[in-house]
Design a protein around this motif. Structure first.
Motif, mmCIF file in Angstrom:
data_model
loop_
_atom_site.group_PDB
_atom_site.id
_atom_site.type_symbol
_atom_site.label_atom_id
_atom_site.label_comp_id
_atom_site.label_asym_id
_atom_site.label_seq_id
_atom_site.Cartn_x
_atom_site.Cartn_y
_atom_site.Cartn_z
ATOM 1 N N GLU A 88 -49.536 -22.625 7.865
ATOM 2 C CA GLU A 88 -48.173 -22.229 7.513
ATOM 3 C C GLU A 88 -48.133 -21.377 6.246
ATOM 4 O OE1 GLU A 88 -45.364 -22.827 9.397
ATOM 5 O OE2 GLU A 88 -46.838 -23.510 10.826
ATOM 6 N N TYR A 92 -46.281 -17.863 6.309
ATOM 7 C CA TYR A 92 -45.162 -17.430 5.453
ATOM 8 C C TYR A 92 -45.568 -16.326 4.488
ATOM 9 C CZ TYR A 92 -42.090 -20.985 7.339
ATOM 10 O OH TYR A 92 -41.311 -21.724 8.192
ATOM 11 N N LEU A 104 -35.754 -16.443 9.984
ATOM 12 C CA LEU A 104 -35.907 -17.853 9.618
ATOM 13 C C LEU A 104 -35.108 -18.240 8.379
ATOM 14 C CD1 LEU A 104 -39.721 -18.492 10.152
ATOM 15 C CD2 LEU A 104 -37.806 -19.394 11.477
ATOM 16 N N LYS A 113 -44.918 -29.226 4.878
ATOM 17 C CA LYS A 113 -44.636 -30.048 6.055
ATOM 18 C C LYS A 113 -44.876 -31.535 5.768
ATOM 19 C CE LYS A 113 -43.886 -26.143 8.088
ATOM 20 N NZ LYS A 113 -42.496 -25.690 8.307
ATOM 21 N N HIS A 169 -42.045 -28.716 16.039
ATOM 22 C CA HIS A 169 -42.845 -27.995 15.048
ATOM 23 C C HIS A 169 -43.845 -27.109 15.778
ATOM 24 C CE1 HIS A 169 -44.891 -27.018 11.449
ATOM 25 N NE2 HIS A 169 -45.932 -27.800 11.648
ATOM 26 N N THR A 170 -43.945 -25.868 15.301
ATOM 27 C CA THR A 170 -44.840 -24.919 15.956
ATOM 28 C C THR A 170 -45.773 -24.276 14.948
ATOM 29 O OG1 THR A 170 -43.105 -23.276 15.660
ATOM 30 C CG2 THR A 170 -43.243 -24.334 17.834
HETATM 31 N N1 IYR Z 1 -44.028 -22.352 12.503
HETATM 32 C C1 IYR Z 1 -43.330 -22.162 11.256
HETATM 33 C C2 IYR Z 1 -42.263 -21.123 11.339
HETATM 34 C C3 IYR Z 1 -41.093 -21.350 12.176
HETATM 35 C C4 IYR Z 1 -40.847 -20.465 13.207
HETATM 36 C C5 IYR Z 1 -39.715 -20.569 13.949
HETATM 37 I I1 IYR Z 1 -39.324 -19.168 15.373
HETATM 38 C C6 IYR Z 1 -38.794 -21.600 13.693
HETATM 39 O O1 IYR Z 1 -37.636 -21.700 14.459
HETATM 40 C C7 IYR Z 1 -39.024 -22.483 12.655
HETATM 41 C C8 IYR Z 1 -40.184 -22.354 11.909
HETATM 42 C C9 IYR Z 1 -42.824 -23.495 10.707
HETATM 43 O O2 IYR Z 1 -42.941 -24.506 11.399
HETATM 44 O O3 IYR Z 1 -42.338 -23.536 9.587
#
Ligand code: IYR
Length: 221
Positions: A88, A92, A104, A113, A169-170
């Motif tokens: 992350e 970012y 975002l 996180k 979470h991605t």
């Molecule tokens: N994966 C990152 C960024 C993120 C991307 C999106 I598209 C989102 O809706 C929310 C976050 C993260 O988890 O912060």
């Protein structure tokens, strides 16, 4: 091919159909993506039932191309958080690019996180890109993304219905989930669902509550 009757189906009166659909839609409308979790324990039976609900999803050729790795509290958490936060930070700082960061901004997310250590349960959802036949041969899977996406939707709906909050979470990329969960390379990490109770002082972004009105997302012909 063997066919079996729909012996447990019954039609509902129209008024009851409408009431049920409206009630369910209203309940789903109260789902919030939450990022501040309480560390209180949640019975495993709740998340197991939600995973069971997810596995009822329709899938391409009924191949059920999913795997759920349920991660409770334990020593894996610190490793998982460190791996996710490392990705992350890079996301970012560089990978996202200005347009993505701008999209975002209303959500206020960043590389931190802490919920990966706080929340009582994490569910790593994997998509089986292909299967393995009984003779060890590679078996093609169909509509994998659609199937796993639907299963994940049912998982989120059931956790919400059970009174828990969730975060989809991605971390990007998510390859570390294969290592942490001990899953083979043919399984692609799809999404990491964080679930539990919200922290007492949890807040969610106002922007995330705005849902497009039906007339913007619906057309009729
Ligand atoms: N994966 C990152 C960024 C993120 C991307 C999106 I598209 C989102 O809706 C929310 C976050 C993260 O988890 O912060």
């Amino acid at each position: 091919m063997e066919l079996v009757p729909l012996d447990d189906y019954r039609r509902l009166p129209e008024a009851e159909m409408v009431a049920r659909a409206e009630g369910f839609a209203a309940q789903l409308g109260r789902r919030r993506t939450v990022r501040d979790f309480a560390d209180d324990p949640v019975p495993e039976a709740v998340v197991l039932a939600a995973i069971r609900a997810a596995t009822t999803a329709p899938s391409g050729a009924n191949q059920q191309p999913w795997h759920f790795c349920l991660i409770g509290k334990g020593e894996l958490r610190a490793e998982l958080r460190a791996a996710a936060e490392a990705e992350e930070r890079a996301f970012y700082a560089e990978r996202a690019g200005p347009e993505w960061l701008e999209a975002l901004a209303p959500l206020g997310t960043d590389w931190r996180k802490p919920f990966l250590e706080t929340a009582p349960w994490l569910i790593a959802v994997f998509a089986e890109r292909h299967g393995i036949a009984a003779d060890g041969a590679r078996r093609k899977h169909y509509y994998v993304g659609e199937s796993v996406g639907i299963a994940t939707g049912l998982l989120l709906a059931t956790l919400h219905r059970a009174g828990l909050v969730t975060l989809t979470h991605t971390p990007s990329p998510m390859g570390f989930l294969n290592r942490v969960c001990g899953r083979p390379e043919r399984e692609k990490p799809f999404i990491l669902i964080v679930t539990g109770y919200p922290a007492a002082d949890a807040r969610t972004p106002a922007a995330a509550r705005v849902r497009k009105p039906l007339d913007q997302v619906l057309s009729r012909r």
